[in-house]
Design a protein around this motif. Structure first.
Motif, PDB file in Angstrom:
ATOM      1  N   LEU A 147     -10.279   9.438  -9.887  1.00  0.00           N
ATOM      2  CA  LEU A 147     -10.009   8.972  -8.524  1.00  0.00           C
ATOM      3  C   LEU A 147     -10.758   7.677  -8.218  1.00  0.00           C
ATOM      4  N   ALA A 148     -11.976   7.532  -8.759  1.00  0.00           N
ATOM      5  CA  ALA A 148     -12.719   6.292  -8.536  1.00  0.00           C
ATOM      6  C   ALA A 148     -11.979   5.110  -9.133  1.00  0.00           C
ATOM      7  N   ARG A 149     -11.434   5.283 -10.332  1.00  0.00           N
ATOM      8  CA  ARG A 149     -10.655   4.203 -10.951  1.00  0.00           C
ATOM      9  C   ARG A 149      -9.406   3.901 -10.145  1.00  0.00           C
ATOM     10  N   ALA A 150      -8.724   4.945  -9.653  1.00  0.00           N
ATOM     11  CA  ALA A 150      -7.500   4.737  -8.886  1.00  0.00           C
ATOM     12  C   ALA A 150      -7.788   3.976  -7.597  1.00  0.00           C
ATOM     13  N   CYS A 151      -8.905   4.315  -6.940  1.00  0.00           N
ATOM     14  CA  CYS A 151      -9.288   3.577  -5.726  1.00  0.00           C
ATOM     15  C   CYS A 151      -9.596   2.122  -6.063  1.00  0.00           C
ATOM     16  N   ARG A 152     -10.308   1.907  -7.155  1.00  0.00           N
ATOM     17  CA  ARG A 152     -10.689   0.550  -7.569  1.00  0.00           C
ATOM     18  C   ARG A 152      -9.478  -0.287  -7.949  1.00  0.00           C
ATOM     19  N   ASP A 153      -8.553   0.318  -8.727  1.00  0.00           N
ATOM     20  CA  ASP A 153      -7.422  -0.429  -9.273  1.00  0.00           C
ATOM     21  C   ASP A 153      -6.200  -0.417  -8.365  1.00  0.00           C
ATOM     22  N   ALA A 154      -6.261   0.324  -7.238  1.00  0.00           N
ATOM     23  CA  ALA A 154      -5.133   0.426  -6.305  1.00  0.00           C
ATOM     24  C   ALA A 154      -3.862   0.911  -7.006  1.00  0.00           C
ATOM     25  N   VAL A 155      -3.979   2.071  -7.644  1.00  0.00           N
ATOM     26  CA  VAL A 155      -2.825   2.701  -8.283  1.00  0.00           C
ATOM     27  C   VAL A 155      -2.592   4.068  -7.642  1.00  0.00           C
ATOM     28  N   ARG A 156      -1.332   4.472  -7.591  1.00  0.00           N
ATOM     29  CA  ARG A 156      -0.994   5.757  -6.992  1.00  0.00           C
ATOM     30  C   ARG A 156      -1.472   6.918  -7.856  1.00  0.00           C
ATOM     31  N   VAL A 157      -1.700   8.045  -7.190  1.00  0.00           N
ATOM     32  CA  VAL A 157      -2.170   9.252  -7.866  1.00  0.00           C
ATOM     33  C   VAL A 157      -1.226  10.403  -7.522  1.00  0.00           C
ATOM     34  N   ARG A 158      -0.893  11.209  -8.526  1.00  0.00           N
ATOM     35  CA  ARG A 158      -0.080  12.413  -8.314  1.00  0.00           C
ATOM     36  C   ARG A 158      -0.938  13.648  -8.590  1.00  0.00           C
ATOM     37  N   PHE A 159      -0.706  14.714  -7.811  1.00  0.00           N
ATOM     38  CA  PHE A 159      -1.447  15.961  -8.029  1.00  0.00           C
ATOM     39  C   PHE A 159      -0.766  17.101  -7.276  1.00  0.00           C
ATOM     40  N   LEU A 202     -11.175  17.659  -2.702  1.00  0.00           N
ATOM     41  CA  LEU A 202     -11.039  17.517  -4.144  1.00  0.00           C
ATOM     42  C   LEU A 202     -10.992  18.856  -4.855  1.00  0.00           C
ATOM     43  N   ASP A 203     -11.659  19.880  -4.299  1.00  0.00           N
ATOM     44  CA  ASP A 203     -11.665  21.177  -4.977  1.00  0.00           C
ATOM     45  C   ASP A 203     -10.329  21.896  -4.852  1.00  0.00           C
ATOM     46  N   ARG A 204      -9.401  21.368  -4.040  1.00  0.00           N
ATOM     47  CA  ARG A 204      -8.067  21.956  -3.914  1.00  0.00           C
ATOM     48  C   ARG A 204      -7.013  21.173  -4.691  1.00  0.00           C
ATOM     49  N   MET A 205      -7.435  20.136  -5.387  1.00  0.00           N
ATOM     50  CA  MET A 205      -6.500  19.303  -6.143  1.00  0.00           C
ATOM     51  C   MET A 205      -6.392  19.814  -7.571  1.00  0.00           C
ATOM     52  N   ARG A 206      -5.157  19.844  -8.105  1.00  0.00           N
ATOM     53  CA  ARG A 206      -4.907  20.306  -9.463  1.00  0.00           C
ATOM     54  C   ARG A 206      -4.021  19.285 -10.184  1.00  0.00           C
ATOM     55  N   GLU A 207      -4.162  19.232 -11.506  1.00  0.00           N
ATOM     56  CA  GLU A 207      -3.307  18.387 -12.339  1.00  0.00           C
ATOM     57  C   GLU A 207      -3.270  16.944 -11.812  1.00  0.00           C
ATOM     58  N   VAL A 208      -4.432  16.399 -11.573  1.00  0.00           N
ATOM     59  CA  VAL A 208      -4.547  15.052 -11.009  1.00  0.00           C
ATOM     60  C   VAL A 208      -4.300  14.017 -12.101  1.00  0.00           C
ATOM     61  N   ALA A 209      -3.416  13.061 -11.815  1.00  0.00           N
ATOM     62  CA  ALA A 209      -3.098  12.023 -12.795  1.00  0.00           C
ATOM     63  C   ALA A 209      -2.885  10.688 -12.083  1.00  0.00           C
ATOM     64  N   ALA A 210      -3.572   9.663 -12.568  1.00  0.00           N
ATOM     65  CA  ALA A 210      -3.352   8.313 -12.040  1.00  0.00           C
ATOM     66  C   ALA A 210      -2.114   7.726 -12.698  1.00  0.00           C
ATOM     67  N   THR A 211      -1.241   7.121 -11.905  1.00  0.00           N
ATOM     68  CA  THR A 211      -0.021   6.521 -12.434  1.00  0.00           C
ATOM     69  C   THR A 211      -0.280   5.052 -12.760  1.00  0.00           C
ATOM     70  N   THR A 212       0.756   4.374 -13.209  1.00  0.00           N
ATOM     71  CA  THR A 212       0.669   2.929 -13.443  1.00  0.00           C
ATOM     72  C   THR A 212       1.289   2.151 -12.284  1.00  0.00           C
ATOM     73  N   TRP A 213       1.657   2.867 -11.213  1.00  0.00           N
ATOM     74  CA  TRP A 213       2.299   2.241 -10.059  1.00  0.00           C
ATOM     75  C   TRP A 213       1.228   1.652  -9.147  1.00  0.00           C
ATOM     76  N   ARG A 214       1.136   0.341  -9.122  1.00  0.00           N
ATOM     77  CA  ARG A 214       0.161  -0.319  -8.260  1.00  0.00           C
ATOM     78  C   ARG A 214       0.717  -0.462  -6.849  1.00  0.00           C
ATOM     79  N   PHE A 215      -0.172  -0.455  -5.870  1.00  0.00           N
ATOM     80  CA  PHE A 215       0.244  -0.609  -4.482  1.00  0.00           C
ATOM     81  C   PHE A 215      -0.614  -1.677  -3.797  1.00  0.00           C
ATOM     82  N   LYS A 216      -0.054  -2.252  -2.773  1.00  0.00           N
ATOM     83  CA  LYS A 216      -0.799  -3.239  -1.982  1.00  0.00           C
ATOM     84  C   LYS A 216      -1.575  -2.505  -0.890  1.00  0.00           C
TER      85      LYS A 216
END
Length: 319
Positions: A147-159, A202-216
């Motif tokens: 999640l830290a990388r996703a916040c830094r890189d501005a990429v969507r996350v699925r879970f 965060l303790d209720r999140m499962r199967e968390v995956a950062a995508t390659t979809w960047r967002f503004k």
């Protein structure tokens, strides 16, 4: 010599300069297997890259890596990398005031380039270590890094997300910031399916995956205030507003931010805003606030406090 060979030699030179305070040109040349002239050229290359290499002439002189106006990239050996990663993992848990977010950013950078064998060592150390902290929900460090990388890189996350009342749903979000309350971790993000801002535990999140979809990144509320509002108000059946004759700072010293919000009021008063599902529990905690107070709402809380007062009076009477 090829460019790759020169680059490798410059990196070796940097590692040597970081290893001890001072080297002579002759010592460096012997370690690198080159001439003194090559050492001087490589020192200049390091200076161009931003490394402040100081040189002193005469007997006892030599090269020394000093402090500059900005922090250049550092080289770590295996032991140093493991020690740094373990320290960052501990700091990211909120045990160091104000260090959690910065530690997560640094951990994400280090984890991205760390060899798998060292990453396994770090996980082993972390798995064999406990910290003496208050009760809370333990979060997998790999989830924090993702999640830290996703916040830094501005990429969507699925879970998959477990709702408070039960059941799970698929979510796709644009993460902004993680907030640690001391007991739990929360993610503030734009929920693309709900088209609105949401707070996720965060303790209720499962199967968390950062995508390659960047967002503004879009304009957003203050993450800390947003999470605090969501954790102290939204989940509960009752929302109480209690006017307290004290400064906000005095009340905030007694009431944790994950339990209640405190707002400024007039004439030396403030307003305590707290949520709960049990009126009797809320009555006890409001009564424990050591300042003059009046319940603004809800009326059911005033009734619960009156019942508590009658019970306490009866308990205080001699049998």
């Amino acid at each position: 010599m090829t460019v790759e060979g020169t680059t490798e030699r410059v990196l070796r030179l940097l590692a040597l300069l970081q290893h001890r305070p001072s080297w002579t040109a002759t010592e460096l040349a012997a370690e690198l297997g080159v001439t003194d002239r090559s050492v001087r050229r490589d020192v200049e290359r390091l200076r161009v890259l931003g490394y402040p290499v100081h040189a002193t002439a005469g007997v006892g002189g030599g090269y020394q890596l000093g402090a500059g106006t900005r922090l250049p990239p550092l080289l770590f050996d295996d032991e140093e990398a493991i020690a740094t990663a373990v320290s960052l993992r501990l700091a990211s848990g909120g045990t160091v005031a104000g260090a959690g977010e910065a530690a997560l950013r640094a951990l994400a950078k280090l984890d991205q380039v760390m060899p798998p064998r060292l990453r396994a060592e770090v996980r082993a150390v972390h798995g064999a270590t406990d910290t003496l902290t208050g009760p809370g929900v333990e979060i997998d460090q790999e989830l924090l890094v993702t999640l830290a990388r996703a916040c830094r890189d501005a990429v969507r996350v699925r879970f998959r997300y477990a709702a408070r009342e039960g059941g799970e749903s698929e979510r796709t979000v644009e993460p902004v910031r993680m907030v640690a309350t001391g007991r739990r971790w929360y993610l503030m993000a734009w929920d693309t399916g709900r088209d609105d801002w949401r707070t996720f535990r965060l303790d209720r999140m499962r199967e968390v995956a950062a995508t390659t979809w960047r967002f503004k990144p879009r304009p957003h509320p203050d993450p800390v205030a947003y999470v605090q509002r969501g954790t102290t108000e939204a989940p509960y059946r009752y929302l109480a507003r209690v006017r307290v004759h004290a400064r906000p700072a005095q009340v905030q010293e007694l009431v944790p931010p994950q339990v209640a919000r405190v707002e400024e009021d007039r004439d030396g008063w403030c307003v305590l805003i707290v949520g709960g599902d049990d009126l009797n529990w809320m009555a006890v905690h409001v009564a424990l606030v050591p300042f003059e107070a009046e319940v603004l709402e809800p009326p059911e809380l005033r009734e619960a406090i009156a019942r508590l007062a009658r019970r306490l009076t009866a308990m205080a009477e001699p049998t």
